[in-house]
Design an enzyme around this catalytic site. Structure first.
Site, mmCIF file in Angstrom:
data_model
loop_
_atom_site.group_PDB
_atom_site.id
_atom_site.type_symbol
_atom_site.label_atom_id
_atom_site.label_comp_id
_atom_site.label_asym_id
_atom_site.label_seq_id
_atom_site.Cartn_x
_atom_site.Cartn_y
_atom_site.Cartn_z
ATOM 1 N N ASN A 150 7.811 -48.229 -72.558
ATOM 2 C CA ASN A 150 8.695 -47.272 -73.244
ATOM 3 C C ASN A 150 8.409 -45.822 -72.892
ATOM 4 O O ASN A 150 9.248 -44.961 -73.097
ATOM 5 C CB ASN A 150 8.635 -47.468 -74.762
ATOM 6 C CG ASN A 150 7.239 -47.638 -75.285
ATOM 7 O OD1 ASN A 150 6.443 -48.412 -74.746
ATOM 8 N ND2 ASN A 150 6.915 -46.916 -76.334
ATOM 9 N N HIS A 201 18.927 -51.258 -81.559
ATOM 10 C CA HIS A 201 19.110 -49.798 -81.517
ATOM 11 C C HIS A 201 18.660 -49.161 -80.213
ATOM 12 O O HIS A 201 18.845 -47.967 -80.004
ATOM 13 C CB HIS A 201 18.451 -49.123 -82.729
ATOM 14 C CG HIS A 201 16.959 -49.015 -82.694
ATOM 15 N ND1 HIS A 201 16.322 -47.830 -82.398
ATOM 16 C CD2 HIS A 201 15.987 -49.910 -82.924
ATOM 17 C CE1 HIS A 201 15.006 -48.023 -82.481
ATOM 18 N NE2 HIS A 201 14.780 -49.279 -82.790
ATOM 19 N N THR A 242 18.500 -63.317 -96.425
ATOM 20 C CA THR A 242 19.956 -63.277 -96.200
ATOM 21 C C THR A 242 20.250 -62.544 -94.896
ATOM 22 O O THR A 242 19.694 -61.466 -94.648
ATOM 23 C CB THR A 242 20.648 -62.561 -97.380
ATOM 24 O OG1 THR A 242 20.320 -63.288 -98.567
ATOM 25 C CG2 THR A 242 22.142 -62.500 -97.198
ATOM 26 N N CYS A 330 7.093 -43.884 -82.312
ATOM 27 C CA CYS A 330 6.387 -44.641 -83.342
ATOM 28 C C CYS A 330 4.957 -44.152 -83.537
ATOM 29 O O CYS A 330 4.280 -44.541 -84.467
ATOM 30 C CB CYS A 330 6.362 -46.115 -82.985
ATOM 31 S SG CYS A 330 7.965 -46.741 -82.589
HETATM 32 N N1 PMP Z 1 8.547 -52.385 -78.526
HETATM 33 C C1 PMP Z 1 8.905 -51.348 -77.746
HETATM 34 C C2 PMP Z 1 8.566 -51.381 -76.299
HETATM 35 C C3 PMP Z 1 9.572 -50.260 -78.297
HETATM 36 O O1 PMP Z 1 9.923 -49.235 -77.522
HETATM 37 C C4 PMP Z 1 9.871 -50.265 -79.684
HETATM 38 C C5 PMP Z 1 10.583 -49.101 -80.336
HETATM 39 N N2 PMP Z 1 9.993 -47.865 -80.095
HETATM 40 C C6 PMP Z 1 9.474 -51.371 -80.444
HETATM 41 C C7 PMP Z 1 8.812 -52.417 -79.835
HETATM 42 C C8 PMP Z 1 9.761 -51.448 -81.929
HETATM 43 O O2 PMP Z 1 11.117 -51.696 -82.094
HETATM 44 P P1 PMP Z 1 11.856 -51.516 -83.512
HETATM 45 O O3 PMP Z 1 12.136 -50.061 -83.623
HETATM 46 O O4 PMP Z 1 13.085 -52.339 -83.369
HETATM 47 O O5 PMP Z 1 10.954 -52.035 -84.561
#
Ligand code: PMP
Length: 372
Positions: A150, A201, A242, A330
């Site tokens: 990422n 997303h 659900t 994150c």
């Molecule tokens: N894995 C990777 C490589 C990501 O880039 C991300 C999002 N930054 C995630 C997992 C987590 O995804 P989500 O936002 O759907 O929890």
């Protein structure tokens, strides 16, 4: 304002938005209910979405389990597999450049008695095949390797890694969150992948929904694993709760569009990357260093150091006209573990900014960099 943080999240495509609307309003039924139209219609919509996601991945609809996104998918697979197969062994292989939803899950499992090998990476964040092979032990039950990073966009050689795992009779999971819609693949060509995670997303679907691919065996049974959620038994008893119908419909539509537009989108991302690279090199030749590789990567991700400039201050200054980030959204408060793993110093990490593009960006919009 030019949005260049598409690895963090993307805008919902207008067609996805349109597809979702009825399921927020009149078609609000619970797909697990029976007989009356709202329930049947929302169930049909889930069936259709599952088919579209399966077609994008090249798998059977039966092999798709809907989740809330990749954090949940990664947690569910890793915890679910090691719990279910703990009598076979306690060793997990992963890499230093995984997303925190994999790394922190592995760290948690270490506190429960599992042993984890965190493979080192090369200067672009890829693991070495020989090191991967050498990491296998008698006790290995799962290998989990990110497909496309990422922050750097680098792709791991998932074909060789998954095939070797198959030979060793070890489950192979890949976090494919960043490659969906940007790397053209069909899981029919990857018989060694037992599990895959993805999230809507990241490819112009809504937030809070994603899925897991779980491979079927020769008897048409899904690979068993312990569910993360216990409850009403939805999703083949694998993911109770659900179903989030509007989100699932959005994921399905985003998957349909990603498949239909795959080659066109990849071409646009590549063109945008080439064009922005050129502008950055011309405009900032004195201070710029590219951390990312130029080939074998997700198109549209650039990871660059502006030497001498603090990345947070730079991003703050750019914010009124360009939206970008220092790396993973994150874990933005900590210095990037990915850049650390590729050997950058703390100073170099503090100079680094990630620009991540989308196919919706017009080349001429990137000219905004010429005005800086
Ligand atoms: N894995 C990777 C490589 C990501 O880039 C991300 C999002 N930054 C995630 C997992 C987590 O995804 P989500 O936002 O759907 O929890």
């Amino acid at each position: 304002m030019l949005y260049l943080d598409n690895s963090a999240t993307t805008k919902v495509d207008p067609e996805v938005y349109e597809a979702m609307l009825p399921y927020l309003l009149e078609e609000f039924g619970n797909p697990s209910s029976k007989y009356y139209p709202q329930a049947l219609n929302s169930n049909n919509a889930v069936v259709e979405a599952r088919k579209n996601v399966a077609e994008l991945l090249g798998v059977s609809p039966k092999e798709i389990v809907f989740t809330s996104g990749s954090t949940e998918s990664n947690n569910m697979i890793i915890k679910g597999v090691v719990d279910y197969y703990s009598s076979k062994g306690n060793h997990i292989i992963t890499t230093a450049t995984e997303h925190p939803s994999v790394l922190e899950t592995c760290r948690f499992l270490e506190t429960k008695g599992f042993e984890v090998t965190y493979l080192p990476v090369d200067k672009y964040g890829r693991i070495d095949f020989e090191e991967f092979k050498n990491a296998f032990k008698e006790t290995t039950i799962l290998a989990t390797v990110i497909w496309g990073n990422n922050e750097l966009g680098s792709l791991n050689n998932i074909k060789d890694l998954s095939e070797y795992s198959l030979v060793k009779d070890v489950f192979f999971h890949t976090d494919a969150t960043q490659v969906i819609g940007k790397v053209d693949f069909n899981l029919e060509d990857f018989p060694g992948i037992s599990f895959l995670s993805c999230s809507a997303h990241k490819f112009h679907g809504p937030k809070g929904v994603g899925c897991i691919f779980i491979k079927k065996d020769q008897y048409d049974m899904l690979t068993p694993l312990t569910p993360l959620h216990h409850g009403g038994g939805q999703e083949n008893n694998l993911r109770s709760g659900t179903l989030a119908v509007p989100g699932i419909v959005g994921l399905g539509k985003a998957a349909e569009l990603a498949k239909k537009r795959m080659s066109e989108n990849i071409k646009r991302l590549e063109d945008n990357e080439t064009y922005l690279t050129k502008i950055l090199k011309e405009k900032f030749s004195e201070v710029i260093v590219f951390n990312n590789d130029v080939t074998n990567k997700i198109p549209g991700i650039l990871n660059v150091q502006f030497r001498g400039l603090n990345n947070e201050l730079l991003l703050k200054q750019l914010a009124p006209i360009i939206a970008a980030s220092t790396g993973s959204a994150c874990s933005s408060s900590k210095p990037s573990h990915v850049l650390d793993a590729i050997g950058l110093s703390l100073e170099e990490i503090r100079y680094t900014v990630r620009f991540s593009m989308s196919p919706y960006i017009l080349k001429r919009e990137l000219n905004i960099f010429n005005t800086l």
